[in-house]
Design an enzyme around this catalytic site. Structure first.
Site, PDB file in Angstrom:
ATOM      1  N   SER A 142       0.796  -1.022  -0.085  1.00 41.28           N
ATOM      2  CA  SER A 142      -0.147   0.091  -0.183  1.00 41.28           C
ATOM      3  C   SER A 142       0.890   1.253   0.038  1.00 41.28           C
ATOM      4  CB  SER A 142      -0.996   0.118   1.394  1.00 41.28           C
ATOM      5  OG  SER A 142      -1.545   1.364   1.263  1.00 41.28           O
ATOM      6  N   TYR A 155      -2.322  -0.404  10.070  1.00 43.48           N
ATOM      7  CA  TYR A 155      -2.106  -0.776   8.789  1.00 43.48           C
ATOM      8  C   TYR A 155      -0.968  -0.544   8.067  1.00 43.48           C
ATOM      9  CZ  TYR A 155      -4.149  -0.919   3.813  1.00 43.48           C
ATOM     10  OH  TYR A 155      -4.320  -1.321   2.580  1.00 43.48           O
TER      11      TYR A 155
END
Length: 271
Positions: A142, A155
């Site tokens: 990501s 995350y």
């Protein structure tokens, strides 16, 4: 890889979003698919879509955080397809909110899917991939794997781990026939927010179904990058303008997330 026609690709998180459109794009290249997802309905819908392209598709319901279940997948896939040439570790979940407000069970859940899911997939399928004349692994990180963002610390923990792990794995396999790539998507229109956890999880889930989501780029951009990474043996692909900005920021001002933190803290106090 020199060509994808007639090859077999395993795609995790194939029931929707990036996983589904990646499977469709690989099918358009003539790839047969082994589709993995925790959702039986979602993975069957993807299978129906790719079979329309004239390729073989098998479905495998699995939670990638379960090492034993993932360990069963290579034999299942080989029984149907006879080989595995491509592995796309795409399955992922998200959370939002201050780390101080996170529940440890939610942290473990995210680490289990986002980090251990990638490790489980690579560990289970690598022996099979090494037996092929050519093969490729794609691990989806990501933009937060490039630069850890405040209010996304957990995350970022998982996606940063995917980045480092994949870079190390590529180095180990560079003299073999197995290529390895990391994908760094920015914000795209997927349903990952629907299961979001964390202090801001409900707000993020609503955002995913709001009008604002229509302004986000489609996941097909990420799927295109994934296929290009496989065909061209690209070590990394950064996808989306927001991801490219973070990539530049990480290079020019590493570790300086204070300004972003002040901005996200102000936003958080308004909700």
């Amino acid at each position: 890889m020199r060509q994808l026609t007639g090859r077999v690709a395993v795609v995790t998180g194939a029931g929707s979003g990036i996983g589904r459109v990646t499977a469709e794009r690989l099918a358009a290249r003539g790839c047969h698919l082994a589709l993995v997802d925790v959702s039986p309905d979602g993975v069957e819908q993807t299978a129906a879509a790719v079979r329309a392209a004239g390729v073989t598709a098998s479905t495998h319901v699995a939670d990638v955080s379960d090492a034993d279940r993932v360990g069963e997948l290579p034999e299942e896939v080989l029984d149907v397809h006879g080989a595995v040439h491509v592995l796309v570790n795409n399955a992922g979940v998200t959370s939002a909110g201050a780390f101080a407000d996170e529940k440890l069970d939610d942290v473990r859940w995210m680490v289990g899917v986002n980090m251990w899911g990638v490790v489980h997939g690579c560990h289970a399928f690598l022996p099979v991939l090494l037996e092929q004349d050519e093969a490729h692994i794609v691990n989806v990180s990501s933009m937060t794997g490039l630069l850890g963002l405040p209010h996304n610390a957990t995350y970022a923990l998982t996606k940063g781990a995917v980045k480092s792990f994949t870079e190390g794995l590529r180095g180990e396999l560079i003299t073999t026939g197995v290529g390895v790539s990391t994908i760094f998507p920015g914000t795209h229109r997927t349903n990952i927010t629907s299961s979001a956890r964390g202090a801001e999880g409900q707000r993020i889930a609503k955002l995913g179904t709001s009008r604002m989501s229509a302004l986000m780029p489609p996941p097909s951009r990420v799927a295109k990058a994934i296929v290009r990474a496989i065909e061209k043996d690209k070590p990394r692909m950064v996808v989306g303008p927001d991801a490219r900005v973070l990539d530049l920021a990480a290079r020019l001002a590493p570790g300086r997330t204070g300004l972003v933190g002040r901005a996200t803290s102000r936003l958080a106090t308004k909700h």
